[in-house]
Design a protein around this motif. Structure first.
Motif, PDB file in Angstrom:
ATOM      1  N   GLY A  88      -5.796 -31.260 -95.131  1.00 44.83           N
ATOM      2  CA  GLY A  88      -4.545 -31.431 -95.855  1.00 44.83           C
ATOM      3  C   GLY A  88      -3.767 -32.666 -95.472  1.00 44.83           C
ATOM      4  N   GLN A  89      -4.342 -33.552 -94.612  1.00 42.43           N
ATOM      5  CA  GLN A  89      -3.604 -34.731 -94.187  1.00 42.43           C
ATOM      6  C   GLN A  89      -4.119 -36.006 -94.831  1.00 42.43           C
ATOM      7  N   LEU A  90      -5.183 -35.937 -95.603  1.00 39.85           N
ATOM      8  CA  LEU A  90      -5.711 -37.117 -96.262  1.00 39.85           C
ATOM      9  C   LEU A  90      -5.110 -37.233 -97.651  1.00 39.85           C
ATOM     10  N   GLN A  93     -13.516 -56.107 -79.061  1.00 41.43           N
ATOM     11  CA  GLN A  93     -14.007 -55.504 -80.285  1.00 41.43           C
ATOM     12  C   GLN A  93     -14.744 -54.202 -79.976  1.00 41.43           C
ATOM     13  N   THR A  94     -14.414 -53.161 -80.721  1.00 42.58           N
ATOM     14  CA  THR A  94     -15.081 -51.871 -80.557  1.00 42.58           C
ATOM     15  C   THR A  94     -15.486 -51.342 -81.919  1.00 42.58           C
ATOM     16  N   LYS A  95     -16.585 -50.622 -81.957  1.00 43.36           N
ATOM     17  CA  LYS A  95     -17.044 -50.043 -83.208  1.00 43.36           C
ATOM     18  C   LYS A  95     -16.165 -48.850 -83.582  1.00 43.36           C
ATOM     19  N   PRO A  96     -15.855 -48.686 -84.868  1.00 46.69           N
ATOM     20  CA  PRO A  96     -15.068 -47.517 -85.278  1.00 46.69           C
ATOM     21  C   PRO A  96     -15.824 -46.237 -84.991  1.00 46.69           C
ATOM     22  N   ARG A  97     -15.100 -45.233 -84.546  1.00 43.02           N
ATOM     23  CA  ARG A  97     -15.738 -43.981 -84.173  1.00 43.02           C
ATOM     24  C   ARG A  97     -15.352 -42.885 -85.157  1.00 43.02           C
ATOM     25  N   PRO A  98     -16.236 -41.938 -85.396  1.00 41.85           N
ATOM     26  CA  PRO A  98     -15.906 -40.830 -86.296  1.00 41.85           C
ATOM     27  C   PRO A  98     -14.732 -40.033 -85.753  1.00 41.85           C
ATOM     28  N   TYR A  99     -13.934 -39.524 -86.671  1.00 40.01           N
ATOM     29  CA  TYR A  99     -12.750 -38.768 -86.280  1.00 40.01           C
ATOM     30  C   TYR A  99     -12.594 -37.600 -87.243  1.00 40.01           C
ATOM     31  N   ALA A 105      -9.469 -52.474-101.006  1.00 37.53           N
ATOM     32  CA  ALA A 105     -10.889 -52.175-101.207  1.00 37.53           C
ATOM     33  C   ALA A 105     -11.142 -50.670-101.180  1.00 37.53           C
ATOM     34  N   LEU A 106     -10.422 -49.951-100.337  1.00 36.14           N
ATOM     35  CA  LEU A 106     -10.591 -48.497-100.279  1.00 36.14           C
ATOM     36  C   LEU A 106     -10.148 -47.841-101.583  1.00 36.14           C
ATOM     37  N   MET A 107      -9.021 -48.298-102.145  1.00 37.50           N
ATOM     38  CA  MET A 107      -8.551 -47.725-103.408  1.00 37.50           C
ATOM     39  C   MET A 107      -9.506 -48.054-104.547  1.00 37.50           C
ATOM     40  N   GLU A 108     -10.087 -49.261-104.537  1.00 39.83           N
ATOM     41  CA  GLU A 108     -11.052 -49.607-105.576  1.00 39.83           C
ATOM     42  C   GLU A 108     -12.295 -48.730-105.490  1.00 39.83           C
ATOM     43  N   LYS A 109     -12.677 -48.362-104.280  1.00 43.64           N
ATOM     44  CA  LYS A 109     -13.827 -47.477-104.091  1.00 43.64           C
ATOM     45  C   LYS A 109     -13.477 -46.010-104.347  1.00 43.64           C
ATOM     46  N   GLY A 110     -12.187 -45.696-104.354  1.00 48.51           N
ATOM     47  CA  GLY A 110     -11.778 -44.311-104.516  1.00 48.51           C
ATOM     48  C   GLY A 110     -11.917 -43.493-103.253  1.00 48.51           C
ATOM     49  N   TRP A 111     -11.933 -44.162-102.104  1.00 49.06           N
ATOM     50  CA  TRP A 111     -12.047 -43.454-100.827  1.00 49.06           C
ATOM     51  C   TRP A 111     -10.656 -43.084-100.335  1.00 49.06           C
ATOM     52  N   ARG A 112     -10.541 -41.899 -99.783  1.00 49.74           N
ATOM     53  CA  ARG A 112      -9.262 -41.423 -99.266  1.00 49.74           C
ATOM     54  C   ARG A 112      -8.992 -42.020 -97.884  1.00 49.74           C
ATOM     55  N   TYR A 113      -7.726 -42.296 -97.643  1.00 45.25           N
ATOM     56  CA  TYR A 113      -7.324 -42.775 -96.317  1.00 45.25           C
ATOM     57  C   TYR A 113      -5.896 -42.329 -96.049  1.00 45.25           C
ATOM     58  N   PHE A 130      -0.015 -46.217 -84.409  1.00 40.70           N
ATOM     59  CA  PHE A 130      -0.633 -46.925 -85.523  1.00 40.70           C
ATOM     60  C   PHE A 130      -2.154 -46.771 -85.528  1.00 40.70           C
ATOM     61  N   LYS A 131      -2.665 -46.268 -86.646  1.00 40.86           N
ATOM     62  CA  LYS A 131      -4.099 -46.190 -86.892  1.00 40.86           C
ATOM     63  C   LYS A 131      -4.316 -45.873 -88.365  1.00 40.86           C
ATOM     64  N   LEU A 132      -5.492 -46.206 -88.845  1.00 34.18           N
ATOM     65  CA  LEU A 132      -5.871 -45.949 -90.233  1.00 34.18           C
ATOM     66  C   LEU A 132      -7.082 -45.027 -90.228  1.00 34.18           C
ATOM     67  N   LEU A 133      -6.971 -43.898 -90.919  1.00 33.66           N
ATOM     68  CA  LEU A 133      -8.049 -42.919 -91.010  1.00 33.66           C
ATOM     69  C   LEU A 133      -8.673 -43.019 -92.394  1.00 33.66           C
ATOM     70  N   VAL A 134      -9.984 -43.207 -92.439  1.00 33.60           N
ATOM     71  CA  VAL A 134     -10.708 -43.360 -93.704  1.00 33.60           C
ATOM     72  C   VAL A 134     -11.719 -42.233 -93.817  1.00 33.60           C
ATOM     73  N   LYS A 135     -11.680 -41.552 -94.943  1.00 35.24           N
ATOM     74  CA  LYS A 135     -12.603 -40.451 -95.217  1.00 35.24           C
ATOM     75  C   LYS A 135     -13.770 -40.974 -96.042  1.00 35.24           C
ATOM     76  N   LYS A 136     -14.985 -40.830 -95.507  1.00 29.13           N
ATOM     77  CA  LYS A 136     -16.195 -41.234 -96.213  1.00 29.13           C
ATOM     78  C   LYS A 136     -17.225 -40.125 -96.050  1.00 29.13           C
ATOM     79  N   GLY A 137     -17.493 -39.446 -97.141  1.00 29.75           N
ATOM     80  CA  GLY A 137     -18.426 -38.331 -97.065  1.00 29.75           C
ATOM     81  C   GLY A 137     -17.865 -37.221 -96.199  1.00 29.75           C
ATOM     82  N   ASP A 138     -18.652 -36.813 -95.223  1.00 29.18           N
ATOM     83  CA  ASP A 138     -18.234 -35.750 -94.312  1.00 29.18           C
ATOM     84  C   ASP A 138     -17.626 -36.289 -93.030  1.00 29.18           C
ATOM     85  N   GLN A 139     -17.482 -37.603 -92.926  1.00 26.47           N
ATOM     86  CA  GLN A 139     -16.965 -38.193 -91.696  1.00 26.47           C
ATOM     87  C   GLN A 139     -15.673 -38.946 -91.963  1.00 26.47           C
TER      88      GLN A 139
END
Length: 320
Positions: A314-316, A303-309, A232-240, A246-255
């Motif tokens: 240069g790592q995305l 369950q915890t809400k995802p937090r901004p990071y 779904a992230l690749m279909e949206k064109g969002w960087r991750y 182990f963790k997944l970092l998703v870039k959306k806008g400025d966050q």
């Protein structure tokens, strides 16, 4: 009814005499007088008293037995309640201990997975190298490929400690050969090879090769479990990007948002505004030995809400 005028019949409570007659010296031929109402009342009272005495004695005996039974039941009930209270307290204590042990096991598993991945940091997983290459020819073949990618480096800088196929049976599909795992001596050279292969994938005998970071089987399974999210992230064109441990970092806008647990995938997708689709099961040529194909499921964490990071620049990147 009649009775002798000088003699009265004994009451029912007196019972028969030893001779078996109703009273001593009683003669039925003697003159009898009729019973009066007073006599009947007296006889009725005597009979009633006898019945009451017998009934009272029988009831007292039965009540005494019931009282003993009730006291025994009360003692057993009190003992049972005490055991139940002790059992509940022990169960609560055991539940807390089990939760603590589960958290410790998860912590140790995460630490072991991180150590496993760190021991593979200098490994490169090469995908696409034909199975026709014999095991003894794998090392010189990989050396030649690395030299073509980084011609400005010396053989000593590109020194390969070992190179071998992934430890699993050969695939029946020749178009999906087993990966080749190589371990380089110098980590900076490994990083340069990964970057160069990502920018321009090398070609060997008409086969396009892809370089991937070698990871622990548990980490590979987690990434496969997150395939609906990454698709779904690749279909949206969002960087991750993938992080360690182990963790997944998703870039959306400025966050940048971070996902730590696979069990939080649905909530994470909802939080960042993604709709997930169920994946279609497919064969994964990157899977390692078949003994790793079935991994023990882990209990879900809270369950915890995802937090901004904020990720370093240069790592995305977009996943291949």
């Amino acid at each position: 009814m009649f009775r002798h005028k000088d003699d009265r019949r004994p009451s029912l409570s007196q019972g028969p005499t030893e001779s078996g007659s109703d009273s001593e010296g009683y003669d039925p031929t003697e003159e009898q007088t009729p019973l009066t109402k007073e006599d009947l009342r007296r006889m009725l009272r005597e009979t009633s008293d006898d019945i009451k005495a017998y009934t009272t004695a029988a009831l007292e005996k039965q009540i005494a037995g019931l009282k003993e039974d009730i006291e025994a039941l009360a003692s057993r009930t009190s003992h049972t309640e005490k055991r139940l209270t002790d059992t509940q307290a022990a169960t609560t204590q055991h539940s807390r201990a089990i939760e603590t042990l589960q958290e410790r096991v998860l912590y140790l598993e995460d630490g072991l997975e991180d150590l496993n991945n760190r021991s593979r940091r200098q490994n490169i997983r090469i995908r696409g190298l034909p199975e026709s290459i014999q095991p003894e020819a794998i090392l010189p073949t990989v050396q030649a490929i690395f030299q073509s990618i980084l011609p400005d480096t010396s053989e000593q800088e590109r020194y390969i400690e070992r190179a071998h196929r992934a430890l699993r049976p050969p695939a029946f599909n020749l178009n999906a050969p087993r990966d080749v795992i190589t371990k380089l001596l110098h980590f900076p050279i490994k990083e340069r090879l990964m970057k160069a292969a990502r920018d321009s994938p090398p070609i060997y005998q008409g086969h396009t090769l892809h370089f991937y970071q070698d990871l622990a089987p548990t980490t590979l399974k987690k990434r496969r479990d997150l395939q609906p999210l990454t698709t779904a992230l690749m279909e949206k064109g969002w960087r991750y990007m993938w992080g360690h441990p182990f963790k997944l970092l998703v870039k959306k806008g400025d966050q940048t948002y971070t996902l730590h647990q696979v069990t939080d995938m649905q909530d994470f997708a909802t939080h960042i505004g993604l709709s997930l689709r169920q994946p279609t099961p497919t064969a994964d040529p990157s899977a390692e030995n078949s003994r790793h194909s079935e991994l023990r499921p882990r209990p879900p964490r809270q369950q915890t809400k995802p937090r901004p990071y904020t990720a370093p620049k240069g790592q995305l990147h977009m996943d291949n």
